[in-house]
Design a protein around this motif. Sequence first.
Motif, PDB file in Angstrom:
ATOM      1  N   ASN A 276      30.552  40.081  39.016  1.00 46.32           N
ATOM      2  CA  ASN A 276      29.247  40.689  39.274  1.00 46.32           C
ATOM      3  C   ASN A 276      28.175  40.176  38.316  1.00 46.32           C
ATOM      4  OD1 ASN A 276      30.262  42.256  41.386  1.00 46.32           O
ATOM      5  ND2 ASN A 276      30.875  43.903  40.024  1.00 46.32           N
ATOM      6  N   THR A 277      28.545  39.999  37.047  1.00 49.18           N
ATOM      7  CA  THR A 277      27.584  39.488  36.067  1.00 49.18           C
ATOM      8  C   THR A 277      27.197  38.050  36.383  1.00 49.18           C
ATOM      9  OG1 THR A 277      28.571  40.910  34.376  1.00 49.18           O
ATOM     10  CG2 THR A 277      27.159  39.129  33.604  1.00 49.18           C
ATOM     11  N   ALA A 278      28.190  37.230  36.735  1.00 49.77           N
ATOM     12  CA  ALA A 278      27.917  35.833  37.064  1.00 49.77           C
ATOM     13  C   ALA A 278      27.004  35.737  38.287  1.00 49.77           C
ATOM     14  CB  ALA A 278      29.221  35.086  37.323  1.00 49.77           C
ATOM     15  N   LYS A 279      27.297  36.498  39.313  1.00 50.87           N
ATOM     16  CA  LYS A 279      26.476  36.450  40.519  1.00 50.87           C
ATOM     17  C   LYS A 279      25.046  36.913  40.229  1.00 50.87           C
ATOM     18  CE  LYS A 279      29.773  35.031  43.257  1.00 50.87           C
ATOM     19  NZ  LYS A 279      29.765  33.640  43.791  1.00 50.87           N
ATOM     20  N   ALA A 280      24.908  37.897  39.327  1.00 51.43           N
ATOM     21  CA  ALA A 280      23.567  38.359  38.954  1.00 51.43           C
ATOM     22  C   ALA A 280      22.765  37.265  38.261  1.00 51.43           C
ATOM     23  CB  ALA A 280      23.666  39.587  38.058  1.00 51.43           C
ATOM     24  N   HIS A 281      23.473  36.307  37.636  1.00 51.12           N
ATOM     25  CA  HIS A 281      22.825  35.170  36.969  1.00 51.12           C
ATOM     26  C   HIS A 281      22.824  33.925  37.852  1.00 51.12           C
ATOM     27  CE1 HIS A 281      23.467  37.632  33.310  1.00 51.12           C
ATOM     28  NE2 HIS A 281      22.448  36.949  32.842  1.00 51.12           N
ATOM     29  N   ASN A 282      23.127  34.093  39.142  1.00 47.88           N
ATOM     30  CA  ASN A 282      23.138  32.973  40.098  1.00 47.88           C
ATOM     31  C   ASN A 282      24.132  31.885  39.713  1.00 47.88           C
ATOM     32  OD1 ASN A 282      21.063  34.017  41.846  1.00 47.88           O
ATOM     33  ND2 ASN A 282      19.587  33.479  40.250  1.00 47.88           N
ATOM     34  N   LEU A 283      25.251  32.289  39.146  1.00 44.27           N
ATOM     35  CA  LEU A 283      26.307  31.361  38.784  1.00 44.27           C
ATOM     36  C   LEU A 283      27.443  31.431  39.800  1.00 44.27           C
ATOM     37  CD1 LEU A 283      26.624  31.949  34.928  1.00 44.27           C
ATOM     38  CD2 LEU A 283      25.305  30.192  36.116  1.00 44.27           C
ATOM     39  N   GLN A 284      28.132  30.318  39.968  1.00 48.12           N
ATOM     40  CA  GLN A 284      29.320  30.313  40.808  1.00 48.12           C
ATOM     41  C   GLN A 284      30.527  30.779  39.996  1.00 48.12           C
ATOM     42  OE1 GLN A 284      29.143  26.197  42.471  1.00 48.12           O
ATOM     43  NE2 GLN A 284      28.883  27.242  44.430  1.00 48.12           N
ATOM     44  N   VAL A 285      31.577  31.137  40.725  1.00 47.25           N
ATOM     45  CA  VAL A 285      32.761  31.741  40.108  1.00 47.25           C
ATOM     46  C   VAL A 285      34.017  31.009  40.556  1.00 47.25           C
ATOM     47  CG1 VAL A 285      34.241  33.789  40.168  1.00 47.25           C
ATOM     48  CG2 VAL A 285      31.785  34.037  39.786  1.00 47.25           C
ATOM     49  N   MET A 286      34.879  30.743  39.599  1.00 44.18           N
ATOM     50  CA  MET A 286      36.200  30.193  39.862  1.00 44.18           C
ATOM     51  C   MET A 286      37.237  31.117  39.226  1.00 44.18           C
ATOM     52  SD  MET A 286      37.924  26.768  38.205  1.00 44.18           S
ATOM     53  CE  MET A 286      36.342  25.938  38.301  1.00 44.18           C
ATOM     54  N   PHE A 287      38.384  31.277  39.872  1.00 34.96           N
ATOM     55  CA  PHE A 287      39.516  31.956  39.246  1.00 34.96           C
ATOM     56  C   PHE A 287      40.549  30.910  38.876  1.00 34.96           C
ATOM     57  CE2 PHE A 287      38.206  35.812  41.779  1.00 34.96           C
ATOM     58  CZ  PHE A 287      37.818  36.549  40.672  1.00 34.96           C
ATOM     59  N   GLY A 288      40.989  30.929  37.622  1.00 33.95           N
ATOM     60  CA  GLY A 288      41.987  29.989  37.145  1.00 33.95           C
ATOM     61  C   GLY A 288      43.189  30.695  36.559  1.00 33.95           C
ATOM     62  N   CYS A 289      44.071  29.931  35.947  1.00 35.18           N
ATOM     63  CA  CYS A 289      45.318  30.485  35.420  1.00 35.18           C
ATOM     64  C   CYS A 289      45.794  29.667  34.232  1.00 35.18           C
ATOM     65  CB  CYS A 289      46.394  30.504  36.508  1.00 35.18           C
ATOM     66  SG  CYS A 289      46.674  28.894  37.297  1.00 35.18           S
ATOM     67  N   TYR A 290      46.746  30.227  33.504  1.00 39.85           N
ATOM     68  CA  TYR A 290      47.449  29.494  32.450  1.00 39.85           C
ATOM     69  C   TYR A 290      48.860  29.189  32.972  1.00 39.85           C
ATOM     70  CZ  TYR A 290      43.560  30.450  29.312  1.00 39.85           C
ATOM     71  OH  TYR A 290      42.314  30.478  28.738  1.00 39.85           O
ATOM     72  N   SER A 291      49.886  29.500  32.221  1.00 38.83           N
ATOM     73  CA  SER A 291      51.255  29.300  32.724  1.00 38.83           C
ATOM     74  C   SER A 291      51.725  30.596  33.382  1.00 38.83           C
ATOM     75  CB  SER A 291      52.184  28.885  31.582  1.00 38.83           C
ATOM     76  OG  SER A 291      51.830  27.622  31.074  1.00 38.83           O
ATOM     77  N   ASP A 292      50.919  31.087  34.303  1.00 37.35           N
ATOM     78  CA  ASP A 292      51.184  32.367  34.944  1.00 37.35           C
ATOM     79  C   ASP A 292      52.196  32.210  36.067  1.00 37.35           C
ATOM     80  OD1 ASP A 292      49.154  33.203  33.258  1.00 37.35           O
ATOM     81  OD2 ASP A 292      47.624  33.202  34.830  1.00 37.35           O
ATOM     82  N   SER A 293      53.009  33.240  36.246  1.00 41.45           N
ATOM     83  CA  SER A 293      53.936  33.259  37.366  1.00 41.45           C
ATOM     84  C   SER A 293      53.223  33.755  38.615  1.00 41.45           C
ATOM     85  CB  SER A 293      55.124  34.174  37.044  1.00 41.45           C
ATOM     86  OG  SER A 293      54.737  35.540  37.182  1.00 41.45           O
ATOM     87  N   CYS A 294      53.992  33.915  39.681  1.00 41.06           N
ATOM     88  CA  CYS A 294      53.441  34.434  40.929  1.00 41.06           C
ATOM     89  C   CYS A 294      52.892  35.842  40.753  1.00 41.06           C
ATOM     90  CB  CYS A 294      54.527  34.420  41.997  1.00 41.06           C
ATOM     91  SG  CYS A 294      53.964  34.874  43.646  1.00 41.06           S
ATOM     92  N   LEU A 295      53.390  36.593  39.775  1.00 39.87           N
ATOM     93  CA  LEU A 295      52.913  37.962  39.552  1.00 39.87           C
ATOM     94  C   LEU A 295      51.429  37.968  39.198  1.00 39.87           C
ATOM     95  CD1 LEU A 295      53.100  40.981  39.119  1.00 39.87           C
ATOM     96  CD2 LEU A 295      54.339  40.571  36.983  1.00 39.87           C
ATOM     97  N   ALA A 296      51.044  37.246  38.160  1.00 32.73           N
ATOM     98  CA  ALA A 296      49.639  37.233  37.740  1.00 32.73           C
ATOM     99  C   ALA A 296      48.752  36.526  38.752  1.00 32.73           C
ATOM    100  CB  ALA A 296      49.503  36.579  36.369  1.00 32.73           C
ATOM    101  N   ASN A 297      49.240  35.452  39.350  1.00 34.14           N
ATOM    102  CA  ASN A 297      48.403  34.735  40.323  1.00 34.14           C
ATOM    103  C   ASN A 297      48.221  35.536  41.612  1.00 34.14           C
ATOM    104  OD1 ASN A 297      47.841  32.618  38.648  1.00 34.14           O
ATOM    105  ND2 ASN A 297      49.281  31.193  39.578  1.00 34.14           N
ATOM    106  N   THR A 298      49.217  36.328  41.993  1.00 35.93           N
ATOM    107  CA  THR A 298      49.026  37.217  43.132  1.00 35.93           C
ATOM    108  C   THR A 298      48.007  38.298  42.798  1.00 35.93           C
ATOM    109  OG1 THR A 298      51.256  36.822  43.978  1.00 35.93           O
ATOM    110  CG2 THR A 298      50.165  38.816  44.727  1.00 35.93           C
ATOM    111  N   ALA A 299      48.027  38.777  41.558  1.00 29.31           N
ATOM    112  CA  ALA A 299      47.007  39.739  41.125  1.00 29.31           C
ATOM    113  C   ALA A 299      45.616  39.125  41.246  1.00 29.31           C
ATOM    114  CB  ALA A 299      47.279  40.173  39.684  1.00 29.31           C
ATOM    115  N   ALA A 300      45.459  37.890  40.774  1.00 28.58           N
ATOM    116  CA  ALA A 300      44.160  37.223  40.874  1.00 28.58           C
ATOM    117  C   ALA A 300      43.755  37.004  42.321  1.00 28.58           C
ATOM    118  CB  ALA A 300      44.192  35.898  40.122  1.00 28.58           C
ATOM    119  N   SER A 301      44.744  36.752  43.181  1.00 27.46           N
ATOM    120  CA  SER A 301      44.427  36.496  44.589  1.00 27.46           C
ATOM    121  C   SER A 301      43.820  37.720  45.267  1.00 27.46           C
ATOM    122  CB  SER A 301      45.678  36.046  45.353  1.00 27.46           C
ATOM    123  OG  SER A 301      46.544  37.141  45.654  1.00 27.46           O
TER     124      SER A 301
END
Length: 350
Positions: A276-301
Motif C-alpha cells: 500500500n505504501t509503495a502504490k501510494a508513491h507510484n512505485l511498482q512491487v515485486m515479491f521475492g524470496c531467500y532460501s524459502d521452502s514451499c511454505l513461505a513462498n505459498t504464503a507470499a503467493s
Amino acid sequence: MKTQISQFTVNKRFPLTISRGTTAQTTNIIVKIKENGIEGWGEASPFGVGNQGQTTEIIIQALNRITPILELYNPWQRQEIEDILNQYQISSAARAAIDMALYDWMGKSIDLPLWKIWGLNINKIVPTSVTIGINSPEGAAKRTQDWLEYMDVKLLKIKLGSKEGIAADQKMLLAVKQTAPNIALFVDANGGWSLADAISMSLWLADLGIQYIEQPLPRGEEQNLATLKKHSPLPIFVDESCFTSADISKLAEYVDGINIKLMKSGGLSEALRMVNTAKAHNLQVMFGCYSDSCLANTAASQLAPLADYLDLDSHLNLIDDPFMGASVENGRILPNNLPGLGVKYSEITT
C-alpha cells in the motif's frame, strides 16, 4: 495458544551464487501455533544483508525468547501480539514465521484461504521469474537450459555483480540471452556494482532489451541512487535497501519499484503495508524470496495478485522440500483453495 518450534534442512538442486556468496543448503525453522484444535504454520529462513544477518541460531534464539510470552495470548489478538514483537525487537525472520502462523490459523479457523479473505483475484497473478546465479558463461547457459526443461519459463532473473567485474557479467548475460532468446530478462546485481559500473551497465543492458535492474548499488549507498536514476534508461528496483514500509518514502524519488520479501518485512502484515505504501508513491512491487521452502513462498503467493513482478522460485530449486502448497501453472505460482496458507507436508515427508 501453544507454540512449537522445529528446524528442517533443505538442499538446493543447483547452488545459487550471488555477489555476496554461494548458498547450497540452509536450515530453516517452522513455527506451529495451536489453539482450539487448529494448528497454524509459519516459516523462517536465514538470510544476510550487510549488517542485517539473521542466522538460523539468531532466529531460534529470538523465537525461544518470545514464544513463552505469546502463549499468554490467543491468535485473534493480532494487535497486542504485534506490540509485543515490537517491544522485544524480535528479528524480522522470526516475526515472519509467527505472522504467517497466525494468518494460517485464522484462515483455517474460518475455512477460507487468505487470498479469498483479502478479496483478491488470483487470475491477476503474473508469472514468476526463475533465477540464474553468477556463473561462467557456459555454466549460466547450462543452468538456463535446465530451467527451460524443468518448467514453462516466462521470465529469467540474471544475477550479476561478479567479483571478476562487469566484463564477466556481460559475457554471462549474453550466454543466457543466446540460450533463451525469446524470454524476457531482468537483472539483479545484489549491490555488486559501483556507481560508475551501474551507470555503464544500465546503458549496455538497455540496448539488449533488459526490462529492469534490481539493487545495482550496495546497501548503504542509497545517496547515489539519485545520480544513477538520472543516467539509467532502465527502471531501478531496490531489495537490500528496503526492508519495511518505513524505508519506502526515503527511496521513492530515486527508484521505480521495491522487492518485498517476507523474511525482511517480518511477515504478511508488513508486506501488505509495504504494498500500500509503495502504490501510494507510484512505485511498482515485486515479491521475492531467500532460501524459502514451499511454505513461505505459498504464503507470499496469497498476496501475489497485488504484485507487478514475482520472483518466488526458491522452492522450485529444492530437492527435499518438506511442504507442498502453491502450484505452478503456465509459469505462475498459484495458491490453492485450501484454508489458511493451503500448505501440507509433502510426500517425501510423510
